[in-house]
Design an enzyme around this catalytic site. Structure first.
Site, PDB file in Angstrom:
ATOM      1  CD  GLU A  27       3.367   0.566   3.609  1.00 54.72           C
ATOM      2  OE1 GLU A  27       2.880   1.526   4.252  1.00 54.72           O
ATOM      3  OE2 GLU A  27       3.991   0.711   2.533  1.00 54.72           O
ATOM      4  CG  ASP A  28      -3.840   0.110   5.626  1.00 53.95           C
ATOM      5  OD1 ASP A  28      -3.981   0.512   6.792  1.00 53.95           O
ATOM      6  OD2 ASP A  28      -4.714   0.243   4.759  1.00 53.95           O
TER       7      ASP A  28
END
Length: 583
Positions: A157-158
């Site tokens: 993620e991110d």
């Protein structure tokens, strides 16, 4: 046997030689064939950072398989993985090993997950942190051989989605492990857990798969996080799950042109977030969403059905979004687990009759000589309604607990009546309500407090944290019961500050108006605050590596209502509290 420094130096040299030959040096247990996961498996995420026992919570909830979150490095630049990046929780049989063995003895298994939002944001996901592909591959192999697992999950993620070097290292390391597994007759799958839009993966998620294809890396499952869309739209979460995965299947076809539609659907995983997710009420996965998602998952033949996270499968915090310990919506405990559990193995065949039980309210304070009642609610979670035998246990001397009626048909309610005699000893006591049908039993906890001299009908409840839940305490995200460190008994309270919150945990009390009280408790950690707010304002704090007692005198106002709290400070480490009392 503990390796000496000279042996480690030799291993490092061998690793360098192996790397030049394109090999992976494995120093863990010898490879052998682990048991593959079912072709269709329900495996909710388990928050490994909150002190719960995976085996105990799996047994309580009925989840046979768990996705264990998360494995990461302790700091950016490191090549060594730990559970939650905690150096006190190494990848070793002494950490979770017995739990995993117990889970397997019940016919289940675990899927270790690497990364997660915090690691992907902070640079401690191992492929982002470590620049050696061979070291990353060796870390994957160590997890596989230490715990004898047949799948690793990569939660990306991110910042990890745009770290092109980390993406490439991760896929190269996976390919090395796949080659190692094939050479040693071991079955190992790799899944990618990725954020999604309502129509499929975004460009960054597709880039992860494109890089995998360019490295010859096999991706067995792509698991979509069908929540946290952050698009400021109001969502029907069940329908969005279907449109997101339909889009994913079309995308997977681009990378797997030889696969049939059925085979492509067999590569799909879905992770829901029951209740109110981090974005807020516009993204709420309701109890009404779960059954159609199960039916759809079975009909499509997807590989993995999951949710974040097992500890959230509780309705103890109505209206709260993104909590780690409750869903924020009214629900029976373990509702989502019981609904999704039949998916394992395909979701076909005879439906098992099952039920849930809960107690509301979950706690009360009773003066010696007094009494109280609570409602025991049951519900059918699968199959048809059965006759449930009810009993209450755990009452101390001088306290009686009775259920009326003593048996109900699942879906009906009973009344729990609790009385404390004049001689009942002061204290906090967890009473267990058990509902049984044949060989199946489920339990719920009612926490009784008998105040001592000078006590009050609104006295602090569960101040020693020895009940089976936080109730009636509520915490900001990350707050939880823990089994270490503790001051007394077997549990304590953990407050989890971040850069955006103090991590406050509290409970609201109705005390005698305009009356002097003293709150006391044991705390440890950096900037640990104990205090009251609302109808009175007072606090004390300390920074301590060991347990320190804090005492907070205060006087109630005209309403008598106060909130007792424990919290840390912004950007500081977790703080802990135990054995709180009010006199």
């Amino acid at each position: 046997m503990r390796r000496t420094r000279s042996v480690r130096a030799l291993l490092a040299t061998l690793a360098t030689l192996a790397a030049s030959a394109g090999l992976v040096l494995t120093t863990g247990a010898a490879a052998h064939a682990a048991t593959p996961l079912p072709a269709h498996v329900f495996a909710p995420y388990f928050e490994a950072y909150n002190g719960d026992s995976p085996a105990a919570l799996a047994q309580q909830s009925g989840a046979k398989y768990l996705t264990m979150a998360f494995v990461q490095t302790e700091r950016p630049g490191s090549c060594t993985t730990y559970w939650n990046g905690d150096t006190g929780m190494p990848i070793a049989s002494s950490v979770f090993g017995q739990d995993f063995t117990t889970i397997r003895s019940r016919g289940g298994d675990v899927i270790p997950s690497l990364g997660g939002y915090a690691a992907d944001n902070g640079g401690t996901e191992i492929a982002d942190s470590c620049t050696s592909v061979d070291s990353i591959a060796a870390a994957y192999e160590k997890i596989i051989t230490t715990y004898d697992v047949s799948r690793l999950d990569m939660d990306v993620e991110d910042n990890s989605l745009t770290n092109t070097a980390g993406i490439d290292r991760r896929n190269k390391a996976i390919k090395k492990v796949q080659d190692w597994a094939a050479a040693n007759g071991r079955s190992v799958q790799f899944s990618y857990t990725l954020p999604t839009t309502t129509s499929g993966l975004g460009d960054t998620g597709l880039d992860v798969l494109r890089n995998a294809a360019s490295n010859g890396t096999r991706v067995d499952v792509v698991n979509l996080m069908t929540f946290d869309y952050y698009d400021n739209a109001t969502h029907n979460m069940a329908n969005d799950t279907k449109t997101a995965t339909t889009g994913l299947v079309g995308q997977l076809a681009q990378f797997n042109p030889g696969k049939t539609q059925a085979q492509l659907w067999g590569m799909v995983g879905v992770t829901e977030m029951p209740g109110i997710d981090d974005f807020g009420p516009a993204e709420t996965f309701t109890t009404a969403d779960a059954p159609p998602v199960l039916d759809w998952a079975v009909s499509k033949g997807i590989n993995t059905l999951s949710f974040w996270a097992l500890q959230r499968d509780s309705g103890s915090c109505p209206g709260t979004g993104g909590s780690d310990s409750c869903s924020g919506i009214p629900q029976d405990p373990w509702y989502f687990t019981h609904t999704f559990a039949p998916f394992t193995g395909g979701g076909s065949g005879p439906v098992t009759n099952d039920f849930s039980v809960s107690v509301a309210p979950g706690s009360a304070s009773v003066q010696p000589g007094g009494s109280t009642t609570a409602s025991v609610k049951t519900a059918v979670t699968s199959g048809t309604a059965q006759t449930l035998a009810l009993k209450a246990t755990g009452a101390p001397a001088g306290v009686t607990a009775a259920l009326s009626p003593a048996s109900v048909t699942a879906g009906a309610s009973a009344t729990l009546s609790v009385s404390a005699s004049a001689s009942a000893a002061p204290g906090t006591y967890p009473l267990t309500v058990t509902a049984t049908a044949g060989s199946v039993s489920h339990t719920a906890t009612f926490t009784l407090t008998v105040p001592g001299p000078g006590g009050d009908s609104g006295a602090l409840v569960n101040g020693g944290f020895e009940s089976a839940s936080l109730a009636p305490w509520t915490c900001e995200s990350g707050g939880a019961l823990v089994t270490t460190p503790v001051h007394g008994g077997t549990h304590a309270l953990k407050s989890a500050p971040t850069s955006a919150q103090t991590g406050q945990c509290g409970q609201t009390l109705t005390l005698s108006p305009n009356t002097h009280y003293t709150l006391s408790g044991w705390v440890q950690g950096s900037y640990a605050y104990l205090g009251v707010s609302g109808g009175a304002t007072a606090s004390a704090w300390t920074s301590s590596t060991g347990w320190s007692k804090l005492t907070v005198p205060f006087t109630t106002g005209a309403s008598g209502t106060v909130t007792v709290y424990l919290h840390g400070w912004y950007g500081q480490s977790a703080v802990y509290g135990d054995d709180f009392s009010l006199t």
